[in-house]
Design a protein around this motif. Structure first.
Motif, PDB file in Angstrom:
ATOM      1  N   SER A   5      -2.003  21.888 -50.685  1.00  0.00           N
ATOM      2  CA  SER A   5      -0.843  21.017 -50.894  1.00  0.00           C
ATOM      3  C   SER A   5      -0.199  21.275 -52.249  1.00  0.00           C
ATOM      4  O   SER A   5       1.033  21.261 -52.377  1.00  0.00           O
ATOM      5  CB  SER A   5      -1.248  19.547 -50.798  1.00  0.00           C
ATOM      6  OG  SER A   5      -1.769  19.267 -49.531  1.00  0.00           O
ATOM      7  N   GLN A   6      -1.023  21.521 -53.251  1.00  0.00           N
ATOM      8  CA  GLN A   6      -0.517  21.800 -54.598  1.00  0.00           C
ATOM      9  C   GLN A   6       0.311  23.091 -54.593  1.00  0.00           C
ATOM     10  O   GLN A   6       1.408  23.137 -55.157  1.00  0.00           O
ATOM     11  CB  GLN A   6      -1.695  21.922 -55.571  1.00  0.00           C
ATOM     12  CG  GLN A   6      -1.299  22.075 -57.012  1.00  0.00           C
ATOM     13  CD  GLN A   6      -2.504  22.224 -57.930  1.00  0.00           C
ATOM     14  OE1 GLN A   6      -3.644  22.367 -57.496  1.00  0.00           O
ATOM     15  NE2 GLN A   6      -2.241  22.207 -59.225  1.00  0.00           N
ATOM     16  N   ILE A   7      -0.187  24.120 -53.933  1.00  0.00           N
ATOM     17  CA  ILE A   7       0.523  25.405 -53.853  1.00  0.00           C
ATOM     18  C   ILE A   7       1.838  25.239 -53.081  1.00  0.00           C
ATOM     19  O   ILE A   7       2.895  25.707 -53.526  1.00  0.00           O
ATOM     20  CB  ILE A   7      -0.364  26.487 -53.189  1.00  0.00           C
ATOM     21  CG1 ILE A   7      -1.557  26.809 -54.094  1.00  0.00           C
ATOM     22  CG2 ILE A   7       0.445  27.754 -52.898  1.00  0.00           C
ATOM     23  CD1 ILE A   7      -2.663  27.598 -53.400  1.00  0.00           C
ATOM     24  N   ILE A   8       1.786  24.562 -51.945  1.00  0.00           N
ATOM     25  CA  ILE A   8       2.993  24.336 -51.140  1.00  0.00           C
ATOM     26  C   ILE A   8       4.033  23.576 -51.957  1.00  0.00           C
ATOM     27  O   ILE A   8       5.224  23.915 -51.944  1.00  0.00           O
ATOM     28  CB  ILE A   8       2.646  23.584 -49.832  1.00  0.00           C
ATOM     29  CG1 ILE A   8       1.831  24.494 -48.913  1.00  0.00           C
ATOM     30  CG2 ILE A   8       3.911  23.110 -49.121  1.00  0.00           C
ATOM     31  CD1 ILE A   8       1.166  23.766 -47.751  1.00  0.00           C
ATOM     32  N   GLU A  12       7.748  24.929 -52.821  1.00  0.00           N
ATOM     33  CA  GLU A  12       8.939  24.197 -52.388  1.00  0.00           C
ATOM     34  C   GLU A  12       9.851  23.842 -53.548  1.00  0.00           C
ATOM     35  O   GLU A  12      11.065  23.849 -53.418  1.00  0.00           O
ATOM     36  CB  GLU A  12       8.533  22.937 -51.610  1.00  0.00           C
ATOM     37  CG  GLU A  12       8.044  23.274 -50.220  1.00  0.00           C
ATOM     38  CD  GLU A  12       7.564  22.069 -49.431  1.00  0.00           C
ATOM     39  OE1 GLU A  12       7.467  20.961 -50.001  1.00  0.00           O
ATOM     40  OE2 GLU A  12       7.280  22.258 -48.239  1.00  0.00           O
ATOM     41  N   LYS A  13       9.273  23.542 -54.698  1.00  0.00           N
ATOM     42  CA  LYS A  13      10.073  23.199 -55.877  1.00  0.00           C
ATOM     43  C   LYS A  13      10.629  24.433 -56.574  1.00  0.00           C
ATOM     44  O   LYS A  13      11.570  24.335 -57.353  1.00  0.00           O
ATOM     45  CB  LYS A  13       9.236  22.391 -56.877  1.00  0.00           C
ATOM     46  CG  LYS A  13       8.946  20.990 -56.400  1.00  0.00           C
ATOM     47  CD  LYS A  13       8.100  20.245 -57.405  1.00  0.00           C
ATOM     48  CE  LYS A  13       7.811  18.841 -56.893  1.00  0.00           C
ATOM     49  NZ  LYS A  13       6.784  18.174 -57.710  1.00  0.00           N
ATOM     50  N   TYR A  58       8.209  31.696 -50.656  1.00  0.00           N
ATOM     51  CA  TYR A  58       9.336  30.841 -50.285  1.00  0.00           C
ATOM     52  C   TYR A  58       8.868  29.778 -49.302  1.00  0.00           C
ATOM     53  O   TYR A  58       7.958  30.023 -48.502  1.00  0.00           O
ATOM     54  CB  TYR A  58      10.435  31.666 -49.601  1.00  0.00           C
ATOM     55  CG  TYR A  58      11.023  32.749 -50.462  1.00  0.00           C
ATOM     56  CD1 TYR A  58      12.117  32.486 -51.283  1.00  0.00           C
ATOM     57  CD2 TYR A  58      10.490  34.030 -50.461  1.00  0.00           C
ATOM     58  CE1 TYR A  58      12.663  33.486 -52.070  1.00  0.00           C
ATOM     59  CE2 TYR A  58      11.034  35.031 -51.256  1.00  0.00           C
ATOM     60  CZ  TYR A  58      12.118  34.749 -52.058  1.00  0.00           C
ATOM     61  OH  TYR A  58      12.655  35.729 -52.853  1.00  0.00           O
ATOM     62  N   PRO A  59       9.551  28.624 -49.308  1.00  0.00           N
ATOM     63  CA  PRO A  59       9.294  27.653 -48.234  1.00  0.00           C
ATOM     64  C   PRO A  59       9.759  28.261 -46.919  1.00  0.00           C
ATOM     65  O   PRO A  59      10.597  29.170 -46.897  1.00  0.00           O
ATOM     66  CB  PRO A  59      10.182  26.456 -48.611  1.00  0.00           C
ATOM     67  CG  PRO A  59      10.600  26.666 -50.022  1.00  0.00           C
ATOM     68  CD  PRO A  59      10.508  28.134 -50.288  1.00  0.00           C
ATOM     69  N   LEU A  60       9.261  27.759 -45.815  1.00  0.00           N
ATOM     70  CA  LEU A  60       9.560  28.349 -44.497  1.00  0.00           C
ATOM     71  C   LEU A  60      11.031  28.398 -44.126  1.00  0.00           C
ATOM     72  O   LEU A  60      11.479  29.353 -43.537  1.00  0.00           O
ATOM     73  CB  LEU A  60       8.796  27.604 -43.406  1.00  0.00           C
ATOM     74  CG  LEU A  60       7.403  28.112 -43.135  1.00  0.00           C
ATOM     75  CD1 LEU A  60       6.812  27.418 -41.923  1.00  0.00           C
ATOM     76  CD2 LEU A  60       7.366  29.618 -42.965  1.00  0.00           C
ATOM     77  N   GLY A  61      11.833  27.412 -44.463  1.00  0.00           N
ATOM     78  CA  GLY A  61      13.210  27.364 -44.006  1.00  0.00           C
ATOM     79  C   GLY A  61      14.166  28.322 -44.692  1.00  0.00           C
ATOM     80  O   GLY A  61      15.324  28.425 -44.305  1.00  0.00           O
ATOM     81  N   VAL A  62      13.715  29.076 -45.683  1.00  0.00           N
ATOM     82  CA  VAL A  62      14.595  29.957 -46.440  1.00  0.00           C
ATOM     83  C   VAL A  62      14.909  31.209 -45.621  1.00  0.00           C
ATOM     84  O   VAL A  62      14.012  31.905 -45.157  1.00  0.00           O
ATOM     85  CB  VAL A  62      13.944  30.361 -47.788  1.00  0.00           C
ATOM     86  CG1 VAL A  62      14.796  31.356 -48.544  1.00  0.00           C
ATOM     87  CG2 VAL A  62      13.691  29.134 -48.643  1.00  0.00           C
ATOM     88  N   LYS A 145      20.960  23.645 -53.160  1.00  0.00           N
ATOM     89  CA  LYS A 145      19.784  23.413 -52.322  1.00  0.00           C
ATOM     90  C   LYS A 145      18.478  23.798 -53.025  1.00  0.00           C
ATOM     91  O   LYS A 145      17.495  23.076 -52.934  1.00  0.00           O
ATOM     92  CB  LYS A 145      19.943  24.231 -51.033  1.00  0.00           C
ATOM     93  CG  LYS A 145      18.915  23.957 -49.968  1.00  0.00           C
ATOM     94  CD  LYS A 145      19.302  24.708 -48.696  1.00  0.00           C
ATOM     95  CE  LYS A 145      18.300  24.530 -47.589  1.00  0.00           C
ATOM     96  NZ  LYS A 145      18.648  25.330 -46.405  1.00  0.00           N
ATOM     97  N   TYR A 146      18.489  24.942 -53.730  1.00  0.00           N
ATOM     98  CA  TYR A 146      17.240  25.469 -54.275  1.00  0.00           C
ATOM     99  C   TYR A 146      17.138  25.446 -55.798  1.00  0.00           C
ATOM    100  O   TYR A 146      16.065  25.543 -56.341  1.00  0.00           O
ATOM    101  CB  TYR A 146      17.018  26.907 -53.781  1.00  0.00           C
ATOM    102  CG  TYR A 146      16.937  26.988 -52.289  1.00  0.00           C
ATOM    103  CD1 TYR A 146      15.872  26.413 -51.607  1.00  0.00           C
ATOM    104  CD2 TYR A 146      17.931  27.607 -51.549  1.00  0.00           C
ATOM    105  CE1 TYR A 146      15.798  26.475 -50.218  1.00  0.00           C
ATOM    106  CE2 TYR A 146      17.856  27.678 -50.162  1.00  0.00           C
ATOM    107  CZ  TYR A 146      16.792  27.109 -49.509  1.00  0.00           C
ATOM    108  OH  TYR A 146      16.718  27.169 -48.146  1.00  0.00           O
TER     109      TYR A 146
END
Length: 165
Positions: A5-8, A12-13, A58-62, A145-146
């Motif tokens: 969770s920390q890595i995710i 994401e940030k 990258y987060p998945l939605g990128v 967005k990012y």
């Protein structure tokens, strides 16, 4: 918060973050972080882009187009070039050098890269190269967005400019 969770959360940030930057942000050792990032990639929670000298997360939605732009926004000189071009409709080379406060050769290298990845275009007008952003909306959207803090960092009050567009 567990390590995954920390890595995710860090990814994401900070889309486009490099492996070593995640190590610094999380305080995890190389082996521990390698294990967890490989696991997250394998189960499809994060997107990983590997190149010979670096790995970016990258987060998945990128999208692929966004990841190319994010990579440029994470580097100081390309980011300054893009912010300068967002302010103006178009700029000649010398104006970009002046705004970015880097050597002409440095600016030239990054402009060439931004042209190669299809973010910036140019035309020769009156024997001078004039540069502009191919699609300002895509760049503005990616920043908002990012990288929302980019607007706060700009000395030229880009937030006002965005609102006027």
């Amino acid at each position: 918060m567990d390590r995954d969770s920390q890595i995710i959360d860090v990814i994401e940030k900070n889309p486009g973050i490099k492996f070593r930057e995640i190590m610094r942000e999380t305080g995890m050792k190389n082996g521990v972080l390698s294990y967890h990032t490989r696991k997250l990639e394998k189960i499809g929670v994060v997107k990983v882009e590997r190149s010979p000298r670096q790995t970016r997360f990258y987060p998945l939605g990128v999208t692929t187009e966004e990841s190319v732009l994010i990579k440029s926004l994470r580097q100081e000189t390309p980011r300054q070039i893009l912010l300068s071009l967002l302010e103006a409709e178009a700029l000649v080379f010398n104006k970009i050098v002046e705004k970015v406060k880097k050597s002409p050769s440095t600016v030239s290298i990054y402009l060439s890269q931004l042209i190669e990845i299809n973010i910036i275009e140019f035309k020769i007008i009156d024997l001078r190269k004039v540069f502009w952003i191919r699609d300002k909306e895509i760049v503005k959207t990616a920043i908002n967005k990012y990288h929302p803090t980019l607007m706060e960092r700009s000395a030229d009050h880009l937030a006002d400019i965005f609102n006027s567009l």
